[in-house]
Design an enzyme around this catalytic site. Structure first.
Site, PDB file in Angstrom:
ATOM      1  CE  LYS A  90      69.537  52.469  23.153  1.00 37.83           C
ATOM      2  NZ  LYS A  90      70.372  52.034  24.278  1.00 37.83           N
ATOM      3  CG  ASN A  91      69.847  48.325  23.520  1.00 36.36           C
ATOM      4  OD1 ASN A  91      70.505  49.377  23.466  1.00 36.36           O
ATOM      5  ND2 ASN A  91      68.876  48.134  24.402  1.00 36.36           N
ATOM      6  CB  CYS A 125      72.637  55.207  34.870  1.00 35.31           C
ATOM      7  SG  CYS A 125      71.651  53.750  34.752  1.00 35.31           S
ATOM      8  NE  ARG A 176      72.082  49.807  33.561  1.00 32.57           N
ATOM      9  CZ  ARG A 176      71.884  50.311  32.343  1.00 32.57           C
ATOM     10  NH1 ARG A 176      71.645  51.573  32.182  1.00 32.57           N
ATOM     11  NH2 ARG A 176      71.937  49.532  31.292  1.00 32.57           N
ATOM     12  CG  ASP A 213      65.175  48.392  27.308  1.00 29.09           C
ATOM     13  OD1 ASP A 213      65.413  48.795  28.452  1.00 29.09           O
ATOM     14  OD2 ASP A 213      66.060  47.955  26.545  1.00 29.09           O
ATOM     15  NE  ARG A 241      71.904  57.823  25.867  1.00 29.01           N
ATOM     16  CZ  ARG A 241      72.106  57.063  26.934  1.00 29.01           C
ATOM     17  NH1 ARG A 241      71.600  57.422  28.094  1.00 29.01           N
ATOM     18  NH2 ARG A 241      72.809  55.954  26.858  1.00 29.01           N
TER      19      ARG A 241
HETATM   20  N1  EPU Z   1      73.815  43.474  36.691  1.00 28.97           N
HETATM   21  C1  EPU Z   1      74.576  43.184  37.802  1.00 28.97           C
HETATM   22  N2  EPU Z   1      75.931  43.034  37.625  1.00 28.97           N
HETATM   23  C2  EPU Z   1      76.532  43.148  36.416  1.00 28.97           C
HETATM   24  C3  EPU Z   1      75.722  43.424  35.281  1.00 28.97           C
HETATM   25  C4  EPU Z   1      74.357  43.577  35.456  1.00 28.97           C
HETATM   26  O1  EPU Z   1      74.056  43.075  38.920  1.00 28.97           O
HETATM   27  O2  EPU Z   1      77.752  43.007  36.337  1.00 28.97           O
HETATM   28  C5  EPU Z   1      72.361  43.652  36.877  1.00 28.97           C
HETATM   29  C6  EPU Z   1      71.874  45.030  36.467  1.00 28.97           C
HETATM   30  O3  EPU Z   1      72.084  45.987  37.484  1.00 28.97           O
HETATM   31  C7  EPU Z   1      70.405  44.767  36.198  1.00 28.97           C
HETATM   32  C8  EPU Z   1      70.424  43.357  35.622  1.00 28.97           C
HETATM   33  O4  EPU Z   1      71.679  42.774  36.011  1.00 28.97           O
HETATM   34  O5  EPU Z   1      69.694  44.758  37.402  1.00 28.97           O
HETATM   35  C9  EPU Z   1      70.314  43.271  34.115  1.00 28.97           C
HETATM   36  O6  EPU Z   1      71.233  44.159  33.532  1.00 28.97           O
HETATM   37  P1  EPU Z   1      71.903  43.866  32.108  1.00 28.97           P
HETATM   38  O7  EPU Z   1      73.358  43.660  32.310  1.00 28.97           O
HETATM   39  O8  EPU Z   1      71.132  42.777  31.428  1.00 28.97           O
HETATM   40  O9  EPU Z   1      71.658  45.239  31.357  1.00 28.97           O
HETATM   41  P2  EPU Z   1      72.654  45.986  30.361  1.00 28.97           P
HETATM   42  O10 EPU Z   1      73.390  45.001  29.543  1.00 28.97           O
HETATM   43  O11 EPU Z   1      73.419  47.007  31.100  1.00 28.97           O
HETATM   44  C10 EPU Z   1      71.003  46.108  28.354  1.00 28.97           C
HETATM   45  C11 EPU Z   1      70.385  47.203  27.528  1.00 28.97           C
HETATM   46  C12 EPU Z   1      69.388  47.969  28.387  1.00 28.97           C
HETATM   47  C13 EPU Z   1      68.324  46.987  28.850  1.00 28.97           C
HETATM   48  C14 EPU Z   1      68.971  45.821  29.612  1.00 28.97           C
HETATM   49  C15 EPU Z   1      67.989  44.743  30.028  1.00 28.97           C
HETATM   50  C16 EPU Z   1      72.092  47.808  25.931  1.00 28.97           C
HETATM   51  C17 EPU Z   1      73.055  48.812  25.444  1.00 28.97           C
HETATM   52  N3  EPU Z   1      71.431  48.103  27.045  1.00 28.97           N
HETATM   53  O12 EPU Z   1      71.625  46.767  29.448  1.00 28.97           O
HETATM   54  O13 EPU Z   1      68.795  48.939  27.543  1.00 28.97           O
HETATM   55  O14 EPU Z   1      67.403  47.640  29.692  1.00 28.97           O
HETATM   56  O15 EPU Z   1      69.981  45.210  28.787  1.00 28.97           O
HETATM   57  O16 EPU Z   1      67.344  44.219  28.926  1.00 28.97           O
HETATM   58  O17 EPU Z   1      71.919  46.759  25.316  1.00 28.97           O
HETATM   59  C18 EPU Z   1      67.887  51.026  26.968  1.00 28.97           C
HETATM   60  O18 EPU Z   1      68.073  50.726  25.781  1.00 28.97           O
HETATM   61  O19 EPU Z   1      67.178  52.022  27.325  1.00 28.97           O
HETATM   62  C19 EPU Z   1      68.477  50.198  28.010  1.00 28.97           C
HETATM   63  C20 EPU Z   1      68.628  50.603  29.271  1.00 28.97           C
END
Ligand code: EPU
Length: 429
Positions: free
Chosen positions: A22-23, A126, A131, A316, A408
């Site tokens: 998915k990711n 969320c 986030r 995850d 999802r």
């Molecule tokens: N963060 C910030 N500022 C930003 C972006 C992120 O502070 O602008 C923080 C987040 O709040 C969090 C940390 O950085 O504390 C890491 O977040 P990241 O941006 O890496 O997460 P994401 O890209 O939103 C993806 C996956 C998540 C997975 C995370 C971490 C997808 C679609 N989602 O989320 O997957 O947990 O990376 O590996 O790729 C899931 O599949 O259930 C899921 C939540």
């Protein structure tokens, strides 16, 4: 709303085919906005999030078609999706759509790079934490974008195009790394991203971008260099197997005992989770067709984990591992380092008889001999599957409510588990 009923106590034996990730699929679909040619994605998982993103991209002018089928257990599933954004008809991603799926915010990068403008609703918080999107904004500004936040929208402009630059992420972010890599591919000159995310999904996207004509190097390390090009072309690209689905089923087998082949799984995508599982007493055997997971009657050993960016233990899989530890011999400590509120499953696991104490970012789990089936509530995607894992080992019936969370991210979960002997079925309302 559908529910899932599980009668615990069966070992798992057989084969579970692992779906496309998915990711990886979501950012790859978004990459179709970067070109006016067709991007064909092979091994697409059939998931609610994929459906939703298809609709969101359609709003920007991306057409899609499905061809090729794959057969699993006598049933045919779509295999290849073709995305075609011959022209971008709308550069606004409205609140109604972005609020349903956080990753849809990521369209900001490709829209800005291709059209010089984007207006994208802020995704909001969320269930697993606040986030924020500060890293996306700061990173795109480093590439020359003008961005203002106005009435819940990020309004971004780059009338003369984006310009390559060096950007050091103050914190590792998977999403912001995807977005900056995509945006920098169409910027003028070279971009260097430092402290970039190293997840396998980042490498999968970089490989696709390169096949489209981009010049990305270093993906999979913390420094990624991108030499911008004037335009990108279409290509056909294969989505990697889902490492979180792999780890989830490996933990299910660890919980129930048994012997299951996770077909198509690749151990290098989740080595740290597999090493941890091996410490709990499970045999993990890489074979040509995937990974074989086996546990005999011996008990589950308690192991401490701390979630970290790749290559560390993935956030995850934290909830699923906690599910497993509820029946371990002794005490384990589970520390969540990525999201500040990813312990929503604790109170639901407690309804099944788990003994878990929360102390800040750490959950202390004292394993119990027996869990007892109960009605429980899914709160987010990974939390809900931890309840399924616990239910597979609980005495009596567990009913998981709000299974739309599971849909999802897990393709045909109940079929895959019942195919290996679990007593699990969907109750449609
Ligand atoms: N963060 C910030 N500022 C930003 C972006 C992120 O502070 O602008 C923080 C987040 O709040 C969090 C940390 O950085 O504390 C890491 O977040 P990241 O941006 O890496 O997460 P994401 O890209 O939103 C993806 C996956 C998540 C997975 C995370 C971490 C997808 C679609 N989602 O989320 O997957 O947990 O990376 O590996 O790729 C899931 O599949 O259930 C899921 C939540």
């Amino acid at each position: 709303m559908d529910r899932i009923s599980i009668i615990g106590g069966q070992e798992l034996h057989g084969t579970i085919p692992i779906s496309g990730a998915k990711n990886a699929a979501l950012p790859l679909m978004i990459a179709s906005l970067l070109t006016d040619e067709t991007l064909s994605l092979v091994n697409m998982p059939n998931l609610a999030d994929v459906e939703l993103l298809t609709r969101i991209l359609g709003n920007h002018g991306v057409d899609y078609s499905v061809n090729g089928r794959r057969e699993e257990q006598g049933v045919l599933y779509p295999r290849t999706y073709n995305f075609h954004a011959s022209s971008i008809v709308d550069t606004t991603a409205p609140y109604e759509l972005v609020s349903k799926m956080r990753a849809s915010f990521w369209v900001i990068g490709p829209l800005l790079a291709r059209c010089g403008e984007a207006r994208v609703s802020l995704p909001g918080g969320c269930a697993i934490g606040t986030r924020p999107v500060d890293l996306f904004i700061e990173g795109l500004r480093a590439l020359g974008a003008e961005i203002e936040i106005d009435r819940g929208y990020a309004k971004a402009r780059a009338p003369k195009g984006l310009i390559g630059n060096r950007y050091v992420f103050p914190k590792v972010s998977v999403g912001a790394t995807h977005v900056l890599m995509m945006a920098a591919s169409l910027a003028k000159g070279e971009t260097v991203l430092e402290n970039a995310a190293r997840e396998p999904e980042i490498v999968n996207l970089a490989d696709c971008l390169n096949a489209m004509g981009a010049r990305v190097s270093g993906a999979g390390t913390s420094t990624i260099a991108i030499e911008g090009v004037a335009s990108l072309s279409g290509t056909t690209h294969e989505i990697i197997p889902d490492r979180i689905e792999t780890g989830t089923y490996a933990m299910a087998v660890a919980m129930t005992g048994g012997d299951v082949l996770l077909e198509g799984a690749r151990p290098e995508l989740l080595q740290s989770a597999l090493d941890t599982l091996a410490q709990t007493g499970v045999e993990i055997i890489p074979v040509n067709s995937g990974i074989r997971v086996r546990r005999n009657g011996a008990g589950i050993s308690a192991v401490d984990i701390t979630t970290e960016p790749f290559p560390g233990f993935p956030t995850d899989l934290q909830a699923q591992f906690m599910g497993l530890m509820t029946r371990a011999k002794g005490r384990s400590r589970i520390t969540e380092n990525i999201f500040e509120n990813r312990f929503m499953h604790v109170q639901e696991l407690a309804r099944l008889g788990a003994r878990i104490q929360l102390s800040g970012q750490t959950a202390v789990v004292d394993g119990v001999e027996t869990l007892h089936g109960a009605e429980v509530m899914a709160t987010d995607l990974r939390a809900s599957v931890s309840l399924v894992i616990a239910g597979l080992a609980a005495e009596g019936e567990t009913v998981v409510h709000r299974v739309y969370h599971l849909d999802r991210g897990f393709e045909r979960l109940e079929e895959k588990l019942s195919g290996c002997g679990a007593t699990i079925r969907r109750l449609s309302s």
